[in-house]
Design an enzyme around this catalytic site. Structure first.
Site, PDB file in Angstrom:
ATOM      1  N   ASP A 104     -24.321 -59.379   5.436  1.00  0.00           N
ATOM      2  CA  ASP A 104     -24.868 -60.452   4.609  1.00  0.00           C
ATOM      3  C   ASP A 104     -26.281 -60.844   5.027  1.00  0.00           C
ATOM      4  OD1 ASP A 104     -24.109 -62.258   2.418  1.00  0.00           O
ATOM      5  OD2 ASP A 104     -24.551 -63.824   3.897  1.00  0.00           O
ATOM      6  N   ASP A 107     -27.187 -59.823  -8.606  1.00  0.00           N
ATOM      7  CA  ASP A 107     -25.792 -59.600  -8.236  1.00  0.00           C
ATOM      8  C   ASP A 107     -25.371 -60.632  -7.182  1.00  0.00           C
ATOM      9  OD1 ASP A 107     -23.391 -57.727  -8.094  1.00  0.00           O
ATOM     10  OD2 ASP A 107     -24.033 -57.698  -5.988  1.00  0.00           O
ATOM     11  N   GLU A 133     -25.591 -63.670 -11.746  1.00  0.00           N
ATOM     12  CA  GLU A 133     -24.138 -63.616 -11.730  1.00  0.00           C
ATOM     13  C   GLU A 133     -23.611 -64.718 -10.812  1.00  0.00           C
ATOM     14  OE1 GLU A 133     -20.256 -61.116 -10.315  1.00  0.00           O
ATOM     15  OE2 GLU A 133     -22.068 -61.306  -9.098  1.00  0.00           O
TER      16      GLU A 133
HETATM   17  C1  ARE Z   1     -15.490 -52.247  -2.294  1.00  0.00           C
HETATM   18  C2  ARE Z   1     -13.969 -52.249  -2.180  1.00  0.00           C
HETATM   19  C3  ARE Z   1     -13.518 -53.378  -1.251  1.00  0.00           C
HETATM   20  C4  ARE Z   1     -14.215 -53.266   0.110  1.00  0.00           C
HETATM   21  C5  ARE Z   1     -15.723 -53.236  -0.103  1.00  0.00           C
HETATM   22  C6  ARE Z   1     -16.481 -53.006   1.196  1.00  0.00           C
HETATM   23  O1  ARE Z   1     -13.404 -52.402  -3.479  1.00  0.00           O
HETATM   24  O2  ARE Z   1     -12.116 -53.294  -1.087  1.00  0.00           O
HETATM   25  O3  ARE Z   1     -13.897 -54.407   0.896  1.00  0.00           O
HETATM   26  O4  ARE Z   1     -16.075 -52.156  -0.996  1.00  0.00           O
HETATM   27  O5  ARE Z   1     -16.151 -51.777   1.720  1.00  0.00           O
HETATM   28  C7  ARE Z   1     -18.368 -54.102  -6.296  1.00  0.00           C
HETATM   29  C8  ARE Z   1     -16.872 -53.891  -6.504  1.00  0.00           C
HETATM   30  C9  ARE Z   1     -16.097 -54.075  -5.219  1.00  0.00           C
HETATM   31  C10 ARE Z   1     -16.706 -53.245  -4.093  1.00  0.00           C
HETATM   32  C11 ARE Z   1     -18.141 -53.714  -3.935  1.00  0.00           C
HETATM   33  C12 ARE Z   1     -18.882 -53.019  -2.799  1.00  0.00           C
HETATM   34  O6  ARE Z   1     -16.438 -54.845  -7.467  1.00  0.00           O
HETATM   35  O7  ARE Z   1     -14.759 -53.654  -5.451  1.00  0.00           O
HETATM   36  O8  ARE Z   1     -15.959 -53.442  -2.917  1.00  0.00           O
HETATM   37  O9  ARE Z   1     -18.847 -53.423  -5.159  1.00  0.00           O
HETATM   38  O10 ARE Z   1     -18.928 -51.667  -3.013  1.00  0.00           O
HETATM   39  C13 ARE Z   1     -16.801 -62.349  -6.162  1.00  0.00           C
HETATM   40  C14 ARE Z   1     -18.313 -62.539  -6.169  1.00  0.00           C
HETATM   41  C15 ARE Z   1     -19.000 -61.728  -7.245  1.00  0.00           C
HETATM   42  C16 ARE Z   1     -18.599 -60.254  -7.180  1.00  0.00           C
HETATM   43  C17 ARE Z   1     -17.074 -60.203  -7.277  1.00  0.00           C
HETATM   44  C18 ARE Z   1     -16.574 -58.761  -7.158  1.00  0.00           C
HETATM   45  O11 ARE Z   1     -18.623 -63.927  -6.324  1.00  0.00           O
HETATM   46  O12 ARE Z   1     -20.400 -61.825  -7.043  1.00  0.00           O
HETATM   47  O13 ARE Z   1     -16.478 -60.965  -6.186  1.00  0.00           O
HETATM   48  N1  ARE Z   1     -19.245 -59.457  -8.225  1.00  0.00           N
HETATM   49  C19 ARE Z   1     -20.451 -58.647  -7.948  1.00  0.00           C
HETATM   50  C20 ARE Z   1     -20.468 -57.347  -8.747  1.00  0.00           C
HETATM   51  C21 ARE Z   1     -19.406 -56.414  -8.219  1.00  0.00           C
HETATM   52  C22 ARE Z   1     -19.795 -55.997  -6.809  1.00  0.00           C
HETATM   53  C23 ARE Z   1     -20.360 -57.081  -6.007  1.00  0.00           C
HETATM   54  C24 ARE Z   1     -20.664 -58.319  -6.531  1.00  0.00           C
HETATM   55  C25 ARE Z   1     -20.811 -56.757  -4.647  1.00  0.00           C
HETATM   56  O14 ARE Z   1     -20.376 -57.621 -10.109  1.00  0.00           O
HETATM   57  O15 ARE Z   1     -19.243 -55.290  -9.038  1.00  0.00           O
HETATM   58  O16 ARE Z   1     -18.628 -55.505  -6.129  1.00  0.00           O
HETATM   59  O17 ARE Z   1     -22.123 -56.237  -4.763  1.00  0.00           O
HETATM   60  C26 ARE Z   1     -13.244 -65.871  -7.948  1.00  0.00           C
HETATM   61  C27 ARE Z   1     -14.610 -66.364  -7.489  1.00  0.00           C
HETATM   62  C28 ARE Z   1     -15.659 -65.294  -7.685  1.00  0.00           C
HETATM   63  C29 ARE Z   1     -15.240 -63.984  -7.027  1.00  0.00           C
HETATM   64  C30 ARE Z   1     -13.898 -63.563  -7.651  1.00  0.00           C
HETATM   65  C31 ARE Z   1     -13.394 -62.236  -7.094  1.00  0.00           C
HETATM   66  O18 ARE Z   1     -13.245 -65.768  -9.359  1.00  0.00           O
HETATM   67  O19 ARE Z   1     -14.972 -67.519  -8.226  1.00  0.00           O
HETATM   68  O20 ARE Z   1     -16.878 -65.728  -7.127  1.00  0.00           O
HETATM   69  O21 ARE Z   1     -16.216 -62.980  -7.302  1.00  0.00           O
HETATM   70  O22 ARE Z   1     -12.934 -64.598  -7.392  1.00  0.00           O
HETATM   71  O23 ARE Z   1     -13.081 -62.366  -5.772  1.00  0.00           O
HETATM   72 CA    CA Z   2     -24.868 -64.391   1.382  1.00  0.00          CA
END
Ligand code: ARE
Ligand code: CA
Length: 477
Positions: A176, A206, A232
């Site tokens: 982070d 993101d 986002e």
């Molecule tokens: C992958 C694996 C994980 C592993 C990780 C590290 O799936 O198991 O731990 O790698 O090795 C994307 C995928 C993830 C992927 C990640 C990294 O979706 O599966 O993990 O890439 O490769 C929160 C955040 C929100 C985020 C979502 C996913 O707030 O910003 O989680 N979305 C963005 C993108 C994703 C992306 C990431 C961020 C990371 O759109 O595509 O992840 O860059 C409640 C809360 C939300 C929370 C939600 C889900 O609703 O209010 O804030 O969203 O729960 O937990």
């Molecule tokens: Ca942060």
């Protein structure tokens, strides 16, 4: 049984107040108010370049959101792109040259490019070699970041009600970045400016929720004028960090709008008493990107997705007819597992070939490029949106599974989400008398495959399950 509904003067007045949201349109651009974007999820740069020229520009789609362009970890999953290893523009989606050529092609076609900017974090792996050959470890990225560039919270985010944890700990275990540090801000800024030099027009930030709003603003304030910032920030009930906190940097996606569309179009449950009340708790229209689904929510059951194709088409049509927000379409590929990336060859994502442009199929097979944005109903509804401009939304009916509204004197949208056993409904409308094309029923071969007549200020229509009628002043027979 015929039903008729006349608007009272009072109802009209209160609904007019709803529509006073002129001036949508991404940020400061000079484009028309009725801007529409599309997320071409996991399309490689060559395919986006071609699509801008051949489809998006001619269709009047104003911007395209593309996947993160930077070097990423290696792997077979789509989500490797969300784990940056360096800011080299070299990925499974294409080279720096291809990325630049895409921006030029899109720009020439009048389509702005929004790049997905992954700037909250770097990778989760302890160490490795990135797609473009960069050697890294979780807290050391040569020439960019070292251990002191990162937050040291000692673990992952578990508790979304704890603001410090959400912003200073590791989202999914991803190292982070500490964006309060000037050197980190400058490194991120240099990356964003590099993308701008290659021709991008804006960014999706993101995981913006995971960056302190003031730190993000310190970065976005230094971007050149006119660069769009879309964030986002997933609205979470009871969470201390809310989308509204981020308006200082730009617009946000409204996740509650997306969730409501699923309740309406998949669960077929009418959620709200009036059209106005449907927006309770939503971000204001002019700050909002509305959407049916994105790449996350099409995988997590929160959204209408391609697996119920007809619902997806209807929800998309509703969103395009709606006066709320600036819509983003989603165009995606079919998958049989959460992790599945689209077809590739030697680690490079293959060019897109749409499975069909004819409209929703009954089902899709893994790896099909669905190309929802090419469906004739969607293309015709983009025109609907262009023609109704900022005319206010007037509620006509929200009972018996029928949702009907007028975009004052310019367009009429009716959707029936229940079995009506082909009942005839009658609505009074301000649309001029005449014969109109039902935009929702457009086909590739025939723009006016079905017509609807307005006679003496009224339309009479037969409604069954999933009937959609969308007429507007720009498509008369
Ligand atoms: C992958 C694996 C994980 C592993 C990780 C590290 O799936 O198991 O731990 O790698 O090795 C994307 C995928 C993830 C992927 C990640 C990294 O979706 O599966 O993990 O890439 O490769 C929160 C955040 C929100 C985020 C979502 C996913 O707030 O910003 O989680 N979305 C963005 C993108 C994703 C992306 C990431 C961020 C990371 O759109 O595509 O992840 O860059 C409640 C809360 C939300 C929370 C939600 C889900 O609703 O209010 O804030 O969203 O729960 O937990
Ligand atoms: Ca942060």
């Amino acid at each position: 049984m015929a039903k008729s509904l006349k608007l009272t003067a009072l109802a009209t007045a209160s609904l007019l107040a709803l529509g006073g949201c002129a001036g949508l349109g991404l940020g400061n651009s000079n484009s028309p108010d009725s801007e529409v974007g599309v997320q071409l999820f996991m399309w490689n740069w060559d395919s986006v370049a071609r699509e801008c020229k051949e489809v998006l520009g001619p269709a009047g789609i104003d911007w395209v959101l593309v996947a993160p362009p930077q070097e990423h970890i290696q792997g077979d999953q789509w989500w490797i792109h969300y784990q940056p290893v360096s800011y080299k523009i070299e990925s499974a989606l294409g080279t720096r040259e291809q990325f630049e050529a895409m921006n030029k092609s899109c720009g020439d076609a009048g389509v702005k490019v929004i790049a997905d900017a992954v700037i909250n974090h770097m990778a989760a792996q302890e160490s490795g070699i990135g797609f473009a050959g960069t050697e890294f470890s979780k807290y050391e990225y040569p020439g960019l970041y070292s251990a002191q560039s990162f937050h040291d919270c000692g673990g992952q985010i578990y508790d979304y009600t704890n603001k410090d944890e959400v912003q200073n700990c590791e989202l999914l275990g991803l190292s982070d970045l500490n964006q309060s540090l000037p050197e980190v801000q400058n490194t991120i800024l240099a990356y964003l400016n590099d993308l701008i030099s290659l021709g991008v027009d804006g960014f999706r930030i993101d995981a913006a929720k995971h960056i302190a709003a003031e730190d993000l603003k310190a970065i976005t304030d230094q971007l050149p004028e006119g660069i769009q910032v879309l964030q986002e920030v997933i609205r979470g009930g009871g969470e201390p960090i809310q989308p509204e906190d981020y308006f200082g940097s730009g617009m946000v996606w409204e996740f509650d709008y997306m969730r409501n569309l699923r309740t309406l179009f998949v669960d077929k449950v009418a959620l709200f008493d009036t059209l106005e009340s449907r927006l309770a708790g939503h971000s204001p229209s002019e700050k909002t990107i509305s959407f049916v689904s994105n790449h996350d929510t099409e995988r997590n059951q929160q959204a209408v997705n391609y697996q119920t194709p007809e619902d997806f088409a209807m929800a998309t049509a509703f969103m395009l007819a709606d006066s709320y927000g600036e819509p983003m379409l989603l165009s995606s590929y079919a998958f049989d597992s959460y992790d599945a990336a689209p077809a590739s060859s030697e680690g490079i994502i293959s060019d897109v070939s749409c499975v069909s442009g004819e409209g929703p199929q009954s089902s899709y097979s893994a790896n099909d490029w669905i190309c929802q944005h090419r469906w004739p109903s969607t293309l015709a509804m983009i025109k609907f949106r262009d023609f109704v401009e900022d005319s206010p939304m007037i509620e006509l009916q929200n009972t018996d599974g029928v949702l009907a509204f007028e975009r004052e004197a310019k367009g009429l949208f009716i959707v029936s989400l229940s079995e009506q056993t082909q009942e005839v409904f009658e609505f009074s409308t301000g649309l001029p008398d005449g014969i109109y094309c039902n935009a929702y029923k457009a086909t590739v071969a025939e723009a006016c495959a079905e017509t609807v007549e307005v006679v003496d200020g009224k339309v009479s229509v037969e409604l069954g399950l999933n009937t959609v009628i969308a007429i507007h002043i720009g498509a008369k027979k």
